[in-house]
Design a protein around this motif. Structure first.
Motif, PDB file in Angstrom:
ATOM      1  N   TRP A 180       0.835  -1.191   0.000  1.00 56.78           N
ATOM      2  CA  TRP A 180       0.000   0.000   0.000  1.00 56.78           C
ATOM      3  C   TRP A 180       0.872   1.245   0.000  1.00 56.78           C
ATOM      4  CZ3 TRP A 180      -5.363  -0.173  -0.115  1.00 56.78           C
ATOM      5  CH2 TRP A 180      -5.928  -1.452   0.067  1.00 56.78           C
ATOM      6  N   ARG A 181       0.558   2.173  -0.894  1.00 54.87           N
ATOM      7  CA  ARG A 181       1.343   3.405  -1.022  1.00 54.87           C
ATOM      8  C   ARG A 181       0.529   4.589  -0.499  1.00 54.87           C
ATOM      9  NH1 ARG A 181       5.768   4.439  -3.801  1.00 54.87           N
ATOM     10  NH2 ARG A 181       5.564   2.518  -5.048  1.00 54.87           N
ATOM     11  N   ILE A 182       1.152   5.368   0.378  1.00 55.74           N
ATOM     12  CA  ILE A 182       0.458   6.515   0.933  1.00 55.74           C
ATOM     13  C   ILE A 182       0.350   7.613  -0.124  1.00 55.74           C
ATOM     14  CG2 ILE A 182       2.458   7.776   1.879  1.00 55.74           C
ATOM     15  CD1 ILE A 182       0.629   8.055   4.474  1.00 55.74           C
ATOM     16  N   ASN A 183      -0.776   8.295  -0.134  1.00 53.79           N
ATOM     17  CA  ASN A 183      -1.039   9.289  -1.162  1.00 53.79           C
ATOM     18  C   ASN A 183      -0.104  10.488  -1.067  1.00 53.79           C
ATOM     19  OD1 ASN A 183      -3.109   7.579  -1.840  1.00 53.79           O
ATOM     20  ND2 ASN A 183      -4.769   8.950  -1.217  1.00 53.79           N
ATOM     21  N   ASP A 184       0.124  11.113  -2.202  1.00 47.56           N
ATOM     22  CA  ASP A 184       1.038  12.253  -2.251  1.00 47.56           C
ATOM     23  C   ASP A 184       0.567  13.406  -1.379  1.00 47.56           C
ATOM     24  OD1 ASP A 184       2.787  10.972  -3.928  1.00 47.56           O
ATOM     25  OD2 ASP A 184       2.022  11.893  -5.770  1.00 47.56           O
ATOM     26  N   GLU A 185      -0.749  13.582  -1.221  1.00 45.11           N
ATOM     27  CA  GLU A 185      -1.250  14.701  -0.415  1.00 45.11           C
ATOM     28  C   GLU A 185      -0.831  14.568   1.039  1.00 45.11           C
ATOM     29  OE1 GLU A 185      -5.502  14.922  -0.079  1.00 45.11           O
ATOM     30  OE2 GLU A 185      -5.735  12.745  -0.225  1.00 45.11           O
ATOM     31  N   ILE A 186      -0.659  13.354   1.524  1.00 52.03           N
ATOM     32  CA  ILE A 186      -0.153  13.139   2.882  1.00 52.03           C
ATOM     33  C   ILE A 186       1.370  13.172   2.892  1.00 52.03           C
ATOM     34  CG2 ILE A 186      -0.043  11.527   4.822  1.00 52.03           C
ATOM     35  CD1 ILE A 186      -2.771  12.846   4.442  1.00 52.03           C
ATOM     36  N   LYS A 187       1.954  12.539   1.895  1.00 53.30           N
ATOM     37  CA  LYS A 187       3.417  12.460   1.833  1.00 53.30           C
ATOM     38  C   LYS A 187       4.064  13.846   1.804  1.00 53.30           C
ATOM     39  CE  LYS A 187       4.987   9.282  -0.909  1.00 53.30           C
ATOM     40  NZ  LYS A 187       5.503   8.562  -2.112  1.00 53.30           N
ATOM     41  N   LYS A 188       3.466  14.760   1.045  1.00 59.32           N
ATOM     42  CA  LYS A 188       4.084  16.086   0.895  1.00 59.32           C
ATOM     43  C   LYS A 188       3.955  16.949   2.149  1.00 59.32           C
ATOM     44  CE  LYS A 188       0.071  18.390  -1.234  1.00 59.32           C
ATOM     45  NZ  LYS A 188      -0.434  18.998  -2.484  1.00 59.32           N
ATOM     46  N   MET A 189       3.162  16.502   3.114  1.00 60.93           N
ATOM     47  CA  MET A 189       3.032  17.236   4.373  1.00 60.93           C
ATOM     48  C   MET A 189       4.223  17.029   5.299  1.00 60.93           C
ATOM     49  SD  MET A 189      -1.022  16.562   5.216  1.00 60.93           S
ATOM     50  CE  MET A 189      -0.996  17.491   6.769  1.00 60.93           C
ATOM     51  N   VAL A 190       5.053  16.001   5.000  1.00 58.66           N
ATOM     52  CA  VAL A 190       6.168  15.636   5.884  1.00 58.66           C
ATOM     53  C   VAL A 190       7.503  15.862   5.187  1.00 58.66           C
ATOM     54  CG1 VAL A 190       7.182  13.797   7.283  1.00 58.66           C
ATOM     55  CG2 VAL A 190       4.690  13.880   6.955  1.00 58.66           C
ATOM     56  N   THR A 191       8.417  16.498   5.880  1.00 55.05           N
ATOM     57  CA  THR A 191       9.785  16.674   5.402  1.00 55.05           C
ATOM     58  C   THR A 191      10.705  15.761   6.204  1.00 55.05           C
ATOM     59  OG1 THR A 191       9.393  18.991   4.821  1.00 55.05           O
ATOM     60  CG2 THR A 191      11.690  18.301   5.076  1.00 55.05           C
ATOM     61  N   TYR A 192      11.525  14.983   5.502  1.00 50.97           N
ATOM     62  CA  TYR A 192      12.443  14.058   6.173  1.00 50.97           C
ATOM     63  C   TYR A 192      13.885  14.550   6.075  1.00 50.97           C
ATOM     64  CZ  TYR A 192       8.687  10.606   6.423  1.00 50.97           C
ATOM     65  OH  TYR A 192       7.514   9.954   6.708  1.00 50.97           O
ATOM     66  N   ARG A 193      14.637  14.320   7.133  1.00 50.69           N
ATOM     67  CA  ARG A 193      16.068  14.595   7.078  1.00 50.69           C
ATOM     68  C   ARG A 193      16.781  13.778   8.157  1.00 50.69           C
ATOM     69  NH1 ARG A 193      17.601  20.614   9.078  1.00 50.69           N
ATOM     70  NH2 ARG A 193      19.642  19.620   9.230  1.00 50.69           N
ATOM     71  N   PRO A 194      18.025  13.384   7.902  1.00 47.89           N
ATOM     72  CA  PRO A 194      18.765  12.625   8.913  1.00 47.89           C
ATOM     73  C   PRO A 194      19.165  13.509  10.086  1.00 47.89           C
ATOM     74  CG  PRO A 194      20.155  13.062   7.003  1.00 47.89           C
ATOM     75  CD  PRO A 194      18.788  13.534   6.648  1.00 47.89           C
TER      76      PRO A 194
END
Length: 280
Positions: A180-194
């Motif tokens: 299952w792939r999470i939708n882009d509208e949710i994905k773009k709400m989160v910024t990832y960084r190490p």
């Protein structure tokens, strides 16, 4: 594994990540490091430790550290913290920040992304209550490999069955083969960084809410206190900190205090602005 090898890798993991490995947990070394040994074409984790000692290859050390610090996560883990966030903390902050209309949230030790995506889905469901608001969700982890998985947003059937309501699965995910792939509208709400929690978070900015759940349990008392004190410096006076159900600030840091009636969520010590937070 001989004592010298154990002490070598235990010290290395402590210096790199704050992770405390005792002799009782030595069995984890074999289960988690054998795959790393195979990646480096080595015959088992003991050969891996020997190679680390002799070659001092930085990427090998990074691979070992990430393998030992990667922990499982799941959507809406423990449920109550996210109910608190939606029903108590968020309404309080929306009122307190109504002039600025801006919130920043940090998911520290975010692992494979279930926690920050849970937060994003909650906020998406409440979007009608927040017209014109800017909400930033930053998710960090020590492991670049696990961050890549989080950014991809692709989860197995087992992973989406753990805590995720079926209504949200149908609404915010699309099936991709047997995953299952999470939708882009949710994905773009989160910024990832190490980010390594042993480092100063000052460069990340200030956060109204910080989720640092189920990670301090792997640190010793001194390291726990240092992490909490650094976190306190990047929170406003009425900010909120979430820890895991088995974690506490008591006897560890004077920077935070318990909010009566709200297990697992803390405020800065002496904070007047948060005293109106409802309890019960």
């Amino acid at each position: 594994m001989n004592v010298n090898d154990f002490e070598y890798i235990a010290q290395l993991l402590y210096q790199r990540s704050g992770l405390v490995i005792t002799q009782e947990k030595a069995y984890l070394l074999e289960s988690r490091l054998n795959p790393v040994a195979r990646k480096w074409d080595l015959d088992g984790f003991e050969a891996l430790i020997t190679a680390m000692r002799t070659k001092k290859d930085e990427q090998m050390i990074v691979d070992v550290t990430e393998a030992m610090t990667t922990n499982e996560s799941f959507f809406f883990r423990d449920t109550r913290p996210f109910d608190q966030f939606r029903d108590i903390v968020l309404p309080h902050l929306l009122e307190a920040r109504k002039a600025q209309k801006k919130l920043r949230i940090w998911s520290a030790a975010s692992s494979s992304g279930q926690e920050p995506y849970t937060i994003a889905m909650i906020l998406k469901e409440l979007a009608a209550q927040m017209p014109g608001w800017t909400i930033d969700i930053l998710a960090t982890d020590l492991s670049k490999e696990i961050l890549s998985k989080a950014q991809e947003g692709l989860y197995s059937q087992f992973e989406v069955q753990r805590g995720l309501p079926i209504t949200l699965l149908m609404k915010y995910f699309t099936q991709d083969g047997d995953r299952w792939r999470i939708n882009d509208e949710i994905k773009k709400m989160v910024t990832y960084r190490p980010f390594n929690l042993l480092d100063s978070p000052a460069g990340l900015g200030t956060f109204d809410v910080i989720f640092c759940r189920n990670v301090l349990i792997y640190f010793d008392q001194e390291t726990k206190g240092q992490v909490l004190d650094r976190i306190a410096k990047i929170m406003p006076g009425d900010g909120f900190l979430y820890l895991g159900g088995a974690e506490t600030v008591l006897g560890i840091s004077d920077s935070f205090e318990v909010i009566p009636g709200q297990r697992g969520v803390y405020r800065l010590t002496g904070s007047d602005a948060a005293l109106e937070l409802k309890v019960g």
